[in-house]
Design a protein around this motif. Structure first.
Motif: not given
Length: 147
Positions: A48-72
């Motif tokens: 899911f971190g990779r999917a969000l990063a690819e979305t940012i890199a492709a320009g489909r979103a300017e900003r993002g939010l990722v969440v897991c247990g610790t965020g690390i």
């Protein structure tokens, strides 16, 4: 790139907080691009971190939010893409400074470490803070430079 679109992603531990914050984004007038996960069933945060990063890199979103247990873990996964500057925040000061000084484009939160209201506050501050530029620009430029 549409600044009104925010991509969101989480693993199972971050699912509930991601859902709450996606609703907050919509209430603030943002379009949400939800990349999953879609339940509390166990999944692997790197996907899911990779999917969000690819979305940012492709320009489909300017900003993002990722969440897991610790965020690390999910922030490490997202930061493997050079287009991403994900910052793990625990309070509004870190959310403000990651934007002002580091031009962070992805907010990372730990669902097991932060309360809902603090998470909402961090999100609002992250989205509402501009990059200061100036002396910080050369430092941000070095983040994208080849190692």
């Amino acid at each position: 790139m549409n600044p009104n679109v925010v991509a969101v992603a989480s693993d199972h531990a971050g699912f509930a907080l991601k859902t709450l914050l996606a609703d907050e984004l919509r209430a603030l007038g943002y379009q949400v691009l939800d990349l999953g996960t879609d339940s509390g069933e166990s999944v692997d945060y790197p996907d899911f971190g990779r999917a969000l990063a690819e979305t940012i890199a492709a320009g489909r979103a300017e900003r993002g939010l990722v969440v897991c247990g610790t965020g690390i873990g999910i922030s490490i996964a997202a930061n493997r893409n050079p287009a991403v500057r994900a910052a793990l925040c625990h309070d509004t000061t870190s959310a403000r400074l990651c934007r002002e000084h580091n031009d962070a484009n992805v907010l990372a939160l730990g669902a097991r470490l932060i309360g809902d209201e603090v998470a909402k506050d961090c999100l609002r501050v992250f989205l509402g803070t501009a990059f200061a530029g100036g002396r910080h620009q050369r430092r941000v430029d070095k983040l994208g430079a080849a190692v």
